[in-house]
Design a protein around this motif. Sequence first.
Motif, mmCIF file in Angstrom:
data_model
loop_
_atom_site.group_PDB
_atom_site.id
_atom_site.type_symbol
_atom_site.label_atom_id
_atom_site.label_comp_id
_atom_site.label_asym_id
_atom_site.label_seq_id
_atom_site.Cartn_x
_atom_site.Cartn_y
_atom_site.Cartn_z
ATOM 1 N N ALA A 334 0.832 -1.213 0.000
ATOM 2 C CA ALA A 334 0.000 0.000 0.000
ATOM 3 C C ALA A 334 0.864 1.261 0.000
ATOM 4 O O ALA A 334 0.526 2.257 -0.665
ATOM 5 N N ILE A 335 1.966 1.236 0.740
ATOM 6 C CA ILE A 335 2.869 2.395 0.772
ATOM 7 C C ILE A 335 3.405 2.683 -0.631
ATOM 8 O O ILE A 335 3.421 3.830 -1.090
ATOM 9 N N VAL A 336 3.839 1.638 -1.314
ATOM 10 C CA VAL A 336 4.377 1.819 -2.664
ATOM 11 C C VAL A 336 3.311 2.378 -3.602
ATOM 12 O O VAL A 336 3.589 3.223 -4.456
ATOM 13 N N ASN A 337 2.067 1.926 -3.423
ATOM 14 C CA ASN A 337 0.984 2.350 -4.309
ATOM 15 C C ASN A 337 0.498 3.773 -4.049
ATOM 16 O O ASN A 337 -0.366 4.264 -4.783
ATOM 17 N N THR A 338 1.038 4.440 -3.015
ATOM 18 C CA THR A 338 0.681 5.847 -2.802
ATOM 19 C C THR A 338 1.490 6.783 -3.697
ATOM 20 O O THR A 338 1.254 7.992 -3.706
ATOM 21 N N ILE A 339 2.436 6.231 -4.438
ATOM 22 C CA ILE A 339 3.235 7.071 -5.345
ATOM 23 C C ILE A 339 2.318 7.657 -6.416
ATOM 24 O O ILE A 339 1.628 6.919 -7.127
ATOM 25 N N PRO A 340 2.277 8.971 -6.566
ATOM 26 C CA PRO A 340 1.368 9.603 -7.538
ATOM 27 C C PRO A 340 1.640 9.162 -8.984
ATOM 28 O O PRO A 340 2.779 8.866 -9.356
ATOM 29 N N THR A 341 0.591 9.148 -9.767
ATOM 30 C CA THR A 341 0.686 8.745 -11.171
ATOM 31 C C THR A 341 1.673 9.612 -11.941
ATOM 32 O O THR A 341 2.387 9.126 -12.828
#
Length: 446
Positions: A334-341
């Motif tokens: 989940a932390i990694v997936n918070t990286i903005p597009t």
Amino acid sequence: MSNETQTNQGIYDARALGTPKMLVLGFQHVFAMFGATVLVPLITGLSVSTTLLMAGLGTLLFHFITGGRVPAFLGSSFAFLGGFAIVAPKLADANGELTVPNAEMLPYACGGVVAAGLVYVVVAGLIHLFGVSKVMRFFPPVVTGPIIISIGLILAPSAIANASTNWFLAVAALAIIIVCNIWGKGMVKIIPILLGVLGSYVLALITNQVDFAPIAQAHLIGSPIHPSAMAKFDIGAILTIMPIALAAMMEHIGDMAAISATVGQNFIAKPGLARTLLGDGLATTLAGFFGGPANTTYGENTGVLALTKVYDPKVIRLAAVIAIILSVSPKFDAIVNTIPTAIIGGISLILYGMISAIGVRNVVENQVDFTNSRNLIIAAVILVSALGFNSVGGLTLFQNESLTISLSGLAIAAILGIALNAILPGNDYDFGRDLVRDDPVNFGRY
């Protein structure tokens, strides 16, 4: 330290360094591979946890098949991004931006990855039976180079679309990567992608561009395997992704040559290209089956070998175990997936361009003569077919109510390129030494 352990070229038995230093070296390899490996699931929509698990397991499988001789780490392959973009393009979110993973089609793309891995296995078997030179005559640089160039060009629009969601973050990520890669020293030069992500992520935090809600909802420990994401099979998806294996195999051969030069041992001769291709192919098939991206040997980790001069494959296997441990935490995912597009877009701007540039380098380094009409025709047909057919959605071969068989631009380009190379006179490509049989592996090395 004994003469057997350390030579002027480097350290071949890291046990003499002690367990603490081996752990540090293992984490350093994880650090090197991390930025590029997790970038693939962020771009495609696959699970970060599954990707890390398959990178770790794939690396261990590769080491088993090669007898533990080759200090190579297997991470996510960028070569297959074009196939994923065609089979499972991202969907529009509430704002109309293409950021939502295509959960319905991703398993079919993974099915294509399974098939692509089996192409490695077939080629490895042919090399074992007939030798390298005879098999590689069908895949010369005049074929593989333009295919690699096409992959990067096909992906270019998605990089612009992602970057356009926030050009400030995108340009920041791009600038950090360029600065680190051109002027960086030591590890900074080896991990520019990871530093680009971290640096631009800090800017995203400062400008309130990060949503932390998914982190709070995620569990600390969980399974990295998601049954709904495991491979499904569709002929169209397989025909789209499977030919990319031809380009990825060239990447593999280049990486094996680079590792051999770094370590001072000819791994293409021993344990043999057939065995290293087999290991890479089976690791890719394993990853695809469980919903991960294709695997490939990682240049970043070869850079770490050159920097530290510690060439012991046991350190790489330790890094693989660390990656597996990281994979069991959904909260880490989940932390990694918070990286903005937009950050992904900024990194993709240079990444996709570099894919095409690698194709150009493949052609230049092998001195492909484009004053020769034969070579010019092959390259021209590949480039126009890949980009042209991709722009119109490929070519449908058969369709009824229950089944559609179609070829993507990349698949058509690969087929036409191989066919023209085989048919047109003047194929004088010689891969090199003809290895009719590979050196047997002693699994007791473990």
